[in-house]
Motif scaffolding. Structure first.
Motif, PDB file in Angstrom:
ATOM      1  N   GLU A  38     -32.250 118.937  23.436  1.00  0.00           N
ATOM      2  CA  GLU A  38     -31.176 119.601  24.179  1.00  0.00           C
ATOM      3  C   GLU A  38     -31.440 121.109  24.217  1.00  0.00           C
ATOM      4  O   GLU A  38     -31.381 121.794  23.204  1.00  0.00           O
ATOM      5  CB  GLU A  38     -29.810 119.314  23.520  1.00  0.00           C
ATOM      6  CG  GLU A  38     -28.644 120.020  24.158  1.00  0.00           C
ATOM      7  CD  GLU A  38     -28.464 119.701  25.633  1.00  0.00           C
ATOM      8  OE1 GLU A  38     -28.908 120.536  26.461  1.00  0.00           O
ATOM      9  OE2 GLU A  38     -27.922 118.631  25.967  1.00  0.00           O
ATOM     10  N   HIS A  39     -31.752 121.618  25.425  1.00  0.00           N
ATOM     11  CA  HIS A  39     -32.183 123.025  25.550  1.00  0.00           C
ATOM     12  C   HIS A  39     -31.016 124.018  25.440  1.00  0.00           C
ATOM     13  O   HIS A  39     -31.228 125.183  25.157  1.00  0.00           O
ATOM     14  CB  HIS A  39     -32.874 123.249  26.899  1.00  0.00           C
ATOM     15  CG  HIS A  39     -34.130 122.451  27.041  1.00  0.00           C
ATOM     16  ND1 HIS A  39     -35.234 122.626  26.227  1.00  0.00           N
ATOM     17  CD2 HIS A  39     -34.455 121.454  27.899  1.00  0.00           C
ATOM     18  CE1 HIS A  39     -36.189 121.792  26.590  1.00  0.00           C
ATOM     19  NE2 HIS A  39     -35.742 121.050  27.589  1.00  0.00           N
ATOM     20  N   ASN A  40     -29.809 123.553  25.731  1.00  0.00           N
ATOM     21  CA  ASN A  40     -28.692 124.497  25.825  1.00  0.00           C
ATOM     22  C   ASN A  40     -27.813 124.550  24.588  1.00  0.00           C
ATOM     23  O   ASN A  40     -26.628 124.847  24.666  1.00  0.00           O
ATOM     24  CB  ASN A  40     -27.841 124.158  27.059  1.00  0.00           C
ATOM     25  CG  ASN A  40     -28.574 124.523  28.341  1.00  0.00           C
ATOM     26  OD1 ASN A  40     -29.414 125.406  28.344  1.00  0.00           O
ATOM     27  ND2 ASN A  40     -28.275 123.841  29.416  1.00  0.00           N
ATOM     28  N   LEU A  41     -28.363 124.231  23.426  1.00  0.00           N
ATOM     29  CA  LEU A  41     -27.584 124.367  22.188  1.00  0.00           C
ATOM     30  C   LEU A  41     -27.576 125.823  21.774  1.00  0.00           C
ATOM     31  O   LEU A  41     -28.577 126.505  21.883  1.00  0.00           O
ATOM     32  CB  LEU A  41     -28.197 123.497  21.080  1.00  0.00           C
ATOM     33  CG  LEU A  41     -28.179 121.987  21.332  1.00  0.00           C
ATOM     34  CD1 LEU A  41     -28.814 121.258  20.163  1.00  0.00           C
ATOM     35  CD2 LEU A  41     -26.764 121.469  21.527  1.00  0.00           C
ATOM     36  N   ILE A  86     -21.043 123.928  25.969  1.00  0.00           N
ATOM     37  CA  ILE A  86     -20.658 125.290  26.340  1.00  0.00           C
ATOM     38  C   ILE A  86     -20.185 126.040  25.105  1.00  0.00           C
ATOM     39  O   ILE A  86     -19.353 125.537  24.344  1.00  0.00           O
ATOM     40  CB  ILE A  86     -19.530 125.289  27.400  1.00  0.00           C
ATOM     41  CG1 ILE A  86     -19.968 124.572  28.689  1.00  0.00           C
ATOM     42  CG2 ILE A  86     -19.067 126.718  27.706  1.00  0.00           C
ATOM     43  CD1 ILE A  86     -20.908 125.330  29.580  1.00  0.00           C
ATOM     44  N   CYS A  87     -20.706 127.245  24.909  1.00  0.00           N
ATOM     45  CA  CYS A  87     -20.346 128.072  23.755  1.00  0.00           C
ATOM     46  C   CYS A  87     -20.302 129.528  24.196  1.00  0.00           C
ATOM     47  O   CYS A  87     -21.054 129.932  25.079  1.00  0.00           O
ATOM     48  CB  CYS A  87     -21.381 127.870  22.652  1.00  0.00           C
ATOM     49  SG  CYS A  87     -20.985 128.717  21.126  1.00  0.00           S
ATOM     50  N   ASP A  88     -19.417 130.309  23.584  1.00  0.00           N
ATOM     51  CA  ASP A  88     -19.357 131.740  23.916  1.00  0.00           C
ATOM     52  C   ASP A  88     -19.490 132.598  22.656  1.00  0.00           C
ATOM     53  O   ASP A  88     -19.014 133.715  22.611  1.00  0.00           O
ATOM     54  CB  ASP A  88     -18.043 132.054  24.636  1.00  0.00           C
ATOM     55  CG  ASP A  88     -18.052 133.456  25.244  1.00  0.00           C
ATOM     56  OD1 ASP A  88     -18.976 133.745  26.017  1.00  0.00           O
ATOM     57  OD2 ASP A  88     -17.155 134.261  24.928  1.00  0.00           O
ATOM     58  N   CYS A 135     -30.607 127.316  30.137  1.00  0.00           N
ATOM     59  CA  CYS A 135     -31.805 126.877  30.853  1.00  0.00           C
ATOM     60  C   CYS A 135     -31.415 125.961  32.023  1.00  0.00           C
ATOM     61  O   CYS A 135     -31.895 124.847  32.167  1.00  0.00           O
ATOM     62  CB  CYS A 135     -32.744 126.141  29.901  1.00  0.00           C
ATOM     63  SG  CYS A 135     -33.149 127.097  28.441  1.00  0.00           S
ATOM     64  N   GLY A 136     -30.466 126.389  32.850  1.00  0.00           N
ATOM     65  CA  GLY A 136     -30.036 125.604  33.999  1.00  0.00           C
ATOM     66  C   GLY A 136     -29.067 124.506  33.605  1.00  0.00           C
ATOM     67  O   GLY A 136     -29.005 124.096  32.450  1.00  0.00           O
ATOM     68  N   PHE A 137     -28.282 124.046  34.576  1.00  0.00           N
ATOM     69  CA  PHE A 137     -27.329 122.971  34.321  1.00  0.00           C
ATOM     70  C   PHE A 137     -27.939 121.623  34.688  1.00  0.00           C
ATOM     71  O   PHE A 137     -28.815 121.531  35.543  1.00  0.00           O
ATOM     72  CB  PHE A 137     -26.053 123.196  35.131  1.00  0.00           C
ATOM     73  CG  PHE A 137     -25.231 124.351  34.646  1.00  0.00           C
ATOM     74  CD1 PHE A 137     -24.469 124.245  33.491  1.00  0.00           C
ATOM     75  CD2 PHE A 137     -25.208 125.553  35.340  1.00  0.00           C
ATOM     76  CE1 PHE A 137     -23.706 125.301  33.030  1.00  0.00           C
ATOM     77  CE2 PHE A 137     -24.444 126.620  34.890  1.00  0.00           C
ATOM     78  CZ  PHE A 137     -23.696 126.491  33.731  1.00  0.00           C
ATOM     79  N   LYS A 138     -27.436 120.582  34.056  1.00  0.00           N
ATOM     80  CA  LYS A 138     -27.914 119.233  34.360  1.00  0.00           C
ATOM     81  C   LYS A 138     -27.452 118.829  35.763  1.00  0.00           C
ATOM     82  O   LYS A 138     -26.371 119.228  36.211  1.00  0.00           O
ATOM     83  CB  LYS A 138     -27.362 118.249  33.323  1.00  0.00           C
ATOM     84  CG  LYS A 138     -27.898 118.525  31.924  1.00  0.00           C
ATOM     85  CD  LYS A 138     -27.116 117.778  30.864  1.00  0.00           C
ATOM     86  CE  LYS A 138     -27.631 118.154  29.473  1.00  0.00           C
ATOM     87  NZ  LYS A 138     -26.811 117.616  28.401  1.00  0.00           N
ATOM     88  N   THR A 139     -28.269 118.013  36.430  1.00  0.00           N
ATOM     89  CA  THR A 139     -27.971 117.610  37.803  1.00  0.00           C
ATOM     90  C   THR A 139     -26.612 116.909  37.888  1.00  0.00           C
ATOM     91  O   THR A 139     -25.801 117.206  38.764  1.00  0.00           O
ATOM     92  CB  THR A 139     -29.075 116.666  38.336  1.00  0.00           C
ATOM     93  OG1 THR A 139     -30.331 117.330  38.192  1.00  0.00           O
ATOM     94  CG2 THR A 139     -28.839 116.321  39.786  1.00  0.00           C
ATOM     95  N   PHE A 199     -17.209 121.652  24.443  1.00  0.00           N
ATOM     96  CA  PHE A 199     -17.107 122.951  23.783  1.00  0.00           C
ATOM     97  C   PHE A 199     -17.713 122.879  22.386  1.00  0.00           C
ATOM     98  O   PHE A 199     -17.848 121.794  21.807  1.00  0.00           O
ATOM     99  CB  PHE A 199     -15.641 123.376  23.650  1.00  0.00           C
ATOM    100  CG  PHE A 199     -14.974 123.736  24.944  1.00  0.00           C
ATOM    101  CD1 PHE A 199     -15.505 124.708  25.770  1.00  0.00           C
ATOM    102  CD2 PHE A 199     -13.793 123.116  25.336  1.00  0.00           C
ATOM    103  CE1 PHE A 199     -14.889 125.055  26.963  1.00  0.00           C
ATOM    104  CE2 PHE A 199     -13.167 123.456  26.519  1.00  0.00           C
ATOM    105  CZ  PHE A 199     -13.723 124.423  27.340  1.00  0.00           C
ATOM    106  N   CYS A 200     -18.054 124.045  21.840  1.00  0.00           N
ATOM    107  CA  CYS A 200     -18.458 124.075  20.432  1.00  0.00           C
ATOM    108  C   CYS A 200     -17.221 123.807  19.565  1.00  0.00           C
ATOM    109  O   CYS A 200     -16.089 124.019  19.997  1.00  0.00           O
ATOM    110  CB  CYS A 200     -19.066 125.429  20.079  1.00  0.00           C
ATOM    111  SG  CYS A 200     -17.989 126.838  20.405  1.00  0.00           S
ATOM    112  N   VAL A 201     -17.438 123.325  18.362  1.00  0.00           N
ATOM    113  CA  VAL A 201     -16.337 123.036  17.427  1.00  0.00           C
ATOM    114  C   VAL A 201     -16.209 124.241  16.499  1.00  0.00           C
ATOM    115  O   VAL A 201     -17.165 124.604  15.810  1.00  0.00           O
ATOM    116  CB  VAL A 201     -16.625 121.765  16.604  1.00  0.00           C
ATOM    117  CG1 VAL A 201     -15.383 121.345  15.829  1.00  0.00           C
ATOM    118  CG2 VAL A 201     -17.075 120.629  17.507  1.00  0.00           C
TER     119      VAL A 201
END
Length: 489
Positions: A486-489, A373-375, A382-386, A406-408
């Motif tokens: 990993e699609h959500n980077l 998760i990053c803001d 691209c959707g959340f993992k099951t 979280f991102c560092v």
């Protein structure tokens, strides 16, 4: 128009791209007063009609705008501006009842399924705005007792009949600025004939056409409801699937909110924030206590990292005070706080300890469940993992520390805790950039990286220092793998 954008009426629109949502922006200039043509509508004070006097009073208090688009029927279209009463129209939309809203949505679905005709510029002739305008005229001309759920098909029939008349007469007056004909010069005689032919198949409207609507599988759902087909389509989400989707999105938004609210600043600022959060926690209700519990660990880690950076600069060691603060924040999420600690240990040469911390993170970080998760920028996931959806539903916000990474984020005050390769990120701005800094541009001085790639990169560096080439190569392979998969980077 910016490169890659398309002009659609007064708006600049761009299509969705991988990682980014579509956008549609209208530049609007506020007027000092409403145009003369609209004042008659504003000052009409009929009783027992729609819009009510209260709604018009509110509409009168909103701004009116001009937007850069000309009339299609004008010879001077390139130089003209159009009045926009979008705020007043939004007030009208917010005052629709559920039946009126359903009529509007069904009109759009029906048009998309049966009426849609495009010209060479890929522009629909009957727009959503026309549907909304037709609906407003219909609501204003019928008593409120008509607009009930049990009467929705008759209401929809009346809306379609009114739209058909507008096409027939090529006249659809704007609901507020009546002189503005939305259909003026909109289509040729040939297109008009096509539209009328397609409309004739729907009027009178008996509801059967709803079964053919594919949007949101509406037709199939209706057929299932009326036992026309026995099988539910596999694409229709079941109730438990819907719950999982909603809880996953809620937890994702909460995690983003934690990052958004987290402060970046001096040691004094962060300490003051933690004191304030402690006060809120003691005096707050259940929700406020939960919010404080989520926010405090991130700030504790930042305080510990700032103290550690000062320690490293002075004598290349980390004080017990810094470690105590960092330890207080270790459960903020699966990885980011521990990665800061591992990074600090690496920077002071305690690579054996860094390797142990990284090994522990790897055990905790379940690839099939944990969501990065990053803001830092607007990003379409691209959707959340099951697995993430399932656990978020079971444990709520308490699962944040177990399934969110979280991102560092390192600020310039933490520079001595950052790997050399990441320090370059803190010096991206030229002198000219610094002159034009806005109040939201401080992120340009930060080094920010997703947890999992940073974990593998830090492992690579640590094993290199410890002269463990097999594990170093394994970390490098994993780094390449996560970047590719990993699609959500």
């Amino acid at each position: 128009m910016p490169e890659g954008d398309q002009r659609q009426g007064p708006s600049s629109a761009s299509a969705a791209k991988p990682g980014f949502l579509a956008k549609d922006i209208v530049l609007a200039n506020p007027c000092k007063s409403w145009p003369q043509s609209s004042r008659a509508w504003l000052h009409q004070q009929e009783s027992n009609t729609w819009p009510t006097a209260e709604m018009k009073k509110y509409a009168k208090s909103t701004k009116c705008f001009v937007v850069g688009v000309g009339s299609r029927a004008s010879e001077n279209a390139a130089f003209e501006w159009r009045f926009s009463t979008s705020l007043a129209e939004r007030c009208l939309m917010f005052n629709l009842n559920i039946t009126q809203i359903k009529c509007y949505i069904l009109m759009k679905m029906i048009l998309k399924t049966y009426i849609y005709v495009e010209n060479l510029d890929n522009e629909s002739y009957i727009s959503s705005f026309m549907c909304k305008t037709v609906l407003f005229h219909c609501i204003a001309s019928k008593p409120s007792c008509v607009w009930k759920e049990c009467n929705i098909l008759n209401c929809l029939n009346y809306c379609l009949f009114t739209l058909n008349n507008c096409i027939l007469n090529e006249h659809c007056p704007h609901f507020i600025v009546h002189e503005n004909n939305l259909m003026a010069g909109k289509f040729s005689a040939e297109v008009k004939q096509q539209l009328l032919e397609r409309m004739s198949t729907l009027i009178p409207f008996d509801g059967i056409s709803l079964f053919g609507i594919q949007t949101d599988n509406l037709g199939e759902k209706l057929q299932t409801k009326f036992n026309i087909i026995n099988e539910v389509h596999h694409d229709i989400p079941q109730s438990d699937e819907c719950i999982m989707l909603i809880t996953a999105n809620l937890l994702g938004h909460i995690a983003k909110a934690v990052l958004k609210i987290e402060k970046i600043g001096s040691l004094e600022t962060l300490l003051q924030t933690v004191i304030q959060l402690k006060i809120y926690y003691r005096a707050g209700n259940m929700l406020e206590k939960t919010a404080c519990r989520l926010l405090v660990p991130r700030h504790c880690t930042s305080i510990g990292s700032l103290i550690a950076s000062q320690n490293i600069q002075i004598n290349n060691t980390v004080s017990p005070q810094a470690l105590t603060w960092i330890e207080a924040g270790l459960d903020s999420d699966v990885a980011s706080s521990r990665l800061k600690l591992a990074s600090i240990m690496y920077c002071v040469g305690n690579t054996e300890i860094a390797a142990l911390i990284l090994s522990h993170i790897e055990e905790q970080y379940k690839i099939e469940v944990t969501e990065p998760i990053c803001d830092c920028y607007k990003f379409y996931k691209c959707g959340f993992k099951t697995g993430f959806g399932q656990l978020s539903g079971q444990y709520g916000v308490g699962s944040l520390k177990d399934i969110v990474a979280f991102c560092v984020k390192f600020s310039t005050l933490e520079i001595n805790c950052v790997l050399h390769e990441l320090q370059y990120e803190m010096f991206r701005s030229t002198q000219e950039d610094l002159l034009h800094r806005g109040r939201r541009d401080n992120w340009m001085d930060c080094a920010v990286v997703d947890s999992l790639p940073y974990h593998y990169f830090l492992q690579y560096k640590t094993y290199s220092f410890l002269q463990r080439p097999a594990e170093q190569q394994q970390a490098l392979t994993k780094l390449g793998w996560v970047i590719r998969t990993e699609h959500n980077l």
